[in-house]
Design a protein around this motif. Structure first.
Motif, PDB file in Angstrom:
ATOM      1  N   GLN A  74       0.820  -1.202   0.000  1.00 61.12           N
ATOM      2  CA  GLN A  74       0.000   0.000   0.000  1.00 61.12           C
ATOM      3  C   GLN A  74       0.860   1.260   0.000  1.00 61.12           C
ATOM      4  O   GLN A  74       0.409   2.321  -0.442  1.00 61.12           O
ATOM      5  CB  GLN A  74      -0.937   0.005   1.214  1.00 61.12           C
ATOM      6  CG  GLN A  74      -2.038  -1.041   1.139  1.00 61.12           C
ATOM      7  CD  GLN A  74      -2.993  -0.975   2.309  1.00 61.12           C
ATOM      8  OE1 GLN A  74      -2.987  -0.018   3.084  1.00 61.12           O
ATOM      9  NE2 GLN A  74      -3.825  -2.003   2.452  1.00 61.12           N
ATOM     10  N   ASP A 188      -5.172 -14.849   3.790  1.00 61.21           N
ATOM     11  CA  ASP A 188      -5.494 -13.561   3.173  1.00 61.21           C
ATOM     12  C   ASP A 188      -5.507 -12.418   4.178  1.00 61.21           C
ATOM     13  O   ASP A 188      -5.123 -11.282   3.847  1.00 61.21           O
ATOM     14  CB  ASP A 188      -6.855 -13.647   2.469  1.00 61.21           C
ATOM     15  CG  ASP A 188      -6.815 -14.540   1.235  1.00 61.21           C
ATOM     16  OD1 ASP A 188      -5.700 -14.808   0.732  1.00 61.21           O
ATOM     17  OD2 ASP A 188      -7.888 -14.973   0.778  1.00 61.21           O
ATOM     18  N   ALA A 189      -5.952 -12.692   5.408  1.00 64.73           N
ATOM     19  CA  ALA A 189      -6.010 -11.639   6.425  1.00 64.73           C
ATOM     20  C   ALA A 189      -4.599 -11.146   6.772  1.00 64.73           C
ATOM     21  O   ALA A 189      -4.362  -9.939   6.905  1.00 64.73           O
ATOM     22  CB  ALA A 189      -6.719 -12.148   7.676  1.00 64.73           C
ATOM     23  N   ALA A 192      -3.122  -9.090   3.904  1.00 68.04           N
ATOM     24  CA  ALA A 192      -3.637  -7.724   3.921  1.00 68.04           C
ATOM     25  C   ALA A 192      -2.883  -6.873   4.953  1.00 68.04           C
ATOM     26  O   ALA A 192      -2.571  -5.698   4.695  1.00 68.04           O
ATOM     27  CB  ALA A 192      -5.134  -7.728   4.223  1.00 68.04           C
ATOM     28  N   GLN A 193      -2.574  -7.464   6.119  1.00 68.18           N
ATOM     29  CA  GLN A 193      -1.799  -6.740   7.132  1.00 68.18           C
ATOM     30  C   GLN A 193      -0.390  -6.438   6.628  1.00 68.18           C
ATOM     31  O   GLN A 193       0.147  -5.353   6.864  1.00 68.18           O
ATOM     32  CB  GLN A 193      -1.721  -7.565   8.420  1.00 68.18           C
ATOM     33  CG  GLN A 193      -3.022  -7.653   9.194  1.00 68.18           C
ATOM     34  CD  GLN A 193      -2.859  -8.503  10.444  1.00 68.18           C
ATOM     35  OE1 GLN A 193      -2.386  -9.640  10.387  1.00 68.18           O
ATOM     36  NE2 GLN A 193      -3.251  -7.958  11.577  1.00 68.18           N
ATOM     37  N   ARG A 195       0.592  -6.006   3.534  1.00 69.66           N
ATOM     38  CA  ARG A 195       0.540  -4.977   2.511  1.00 69.66           C
ATOM     39  C   ARG A 195       0.413  -3.582   3.119  1.00 69.66           C
ATOM     40  O   ARG A 195       0.843  -2.592   2.524  1.00 69.66           O
ATOM     41  CB  ARG A 195      -0.620  -5.228   1.546  1.00 69.66           C
ATOM     42  CG  ARG A 195      -0.465  -6.489   0.700  1.00 69.66           C
ATOM     43  CD  ARG A 195      -1.626  -6.671  -0.276  1.00 69.66           C
ATOM     44  NE  ARG A 195      -1.671  -5.570  -1.239  1.00 69.66           N
ATOM     45  CZ  ARG A 195      -2.633  -4.656  -1.285  1.00 69.66           C
ATOM     46  NH1 ARG A 195      -3.652  -4.714  -0.435  1.00 69.66           N
ATOM     47  NH2 ARG A 195      -2.596  -3.692  -2.179  1.00 69.66           N
TER      48      ARG A 195
END
Length: 208
Positions: A74, A188-189, A192-193, A195
């Motif tokens: 991100q 996936d969780a 996401a962290q 990223r």
């Protein structure tokens, strides 16, 4: 070993000390060769008999042929896993139930230097999902329920590296710690962290 302080400037070490040093080096080499032979004897195959994948002519370095596990960050740019280490969160617990997840988190953070002794930045610990429950115990016919709260079973350490996010050098790296329920790649969780990591806060820039 030869003590440099035992001789004056420009003086050669005594012959006996040189001979002792030669014997020490020879002994170390012999021990290394013997250990190498023991390891080779423990392997149940010959390298000459292994199957081979032929890549024919390549323009890139052969060490870069691996399929990298890459993240789109991100913060911008991409990062990949350079190293991945996993172990049991509560390995070594013989009796009782650990009652404070913080202890295991701190123990994991202390282990970063053991796993990545070249890394001198802060580790980024991703917030875990805890497990809790009641443990039924019967003592002398009396039923008791003991509350427990634990981290996931597996502690994971990853060295994330990026060239896109480097500021002062060619590369930039972050050690990330997370907890999951089984050995393997993160779900996936957790991805996401990863990223969303504040790269500038944790990263260490470096170059060759």
């Amino acid at each position: 070993m030869i003590d440099p302080a035992a001789k004056g400037p420009g003086e050669e070490p005594p012959k006996a000390e040189l001979e002792a040093l030669d014997l020490e080096i020879e002994s170390a080499v012999e021990a290394d060769v013997a250990e190498h032979r023991r390891f080779m004897d423990a392997i149940d195959f010959r390298v000459e008999d292994l199957p081979v994948e032929d890549h024919d002519v390549t323009s890139g370095h052969p060490l870069n042929r691996e399929k990298r596990w890459v993240l789109d960050m991100q913060a911008g740019g991409r990062a990949w896993i350079d190293d991945l280490i996993q172990c049991r969160t509560y390995a070594g617990v013989l009796l009782g139930v650990p009652d404070d997840p913080v202890d295991a988190i701190v123990r994991a953070m202390r282990s970063v230097k053991h796993h990545f002794n070249f890394y001198d930045g802060p580790a980024c610990v991703l917030p875990p999902r805890l497990h809790k429950g009641l443990r039924r115990v019967v003592n002398d016919g009396v039923e008791e329920f003991h509350a427990w709260r634990l981290l996931p079973s597996i502690t994971s350490y990853a060295l994330l590296t990026s060239t896109d996010l480097a500021r002062d050098e060619d590369h930039s790296s972050v050690v990330v710690i997370w907890f999951q329920d089984a050995f393997g790649l993160p779900d996936d969780a957790v991805i996401a962290q990863m990223r969303a990591i504040d790269w500038r806060r944790y990263a260490v820039d470096w170059g060759w």
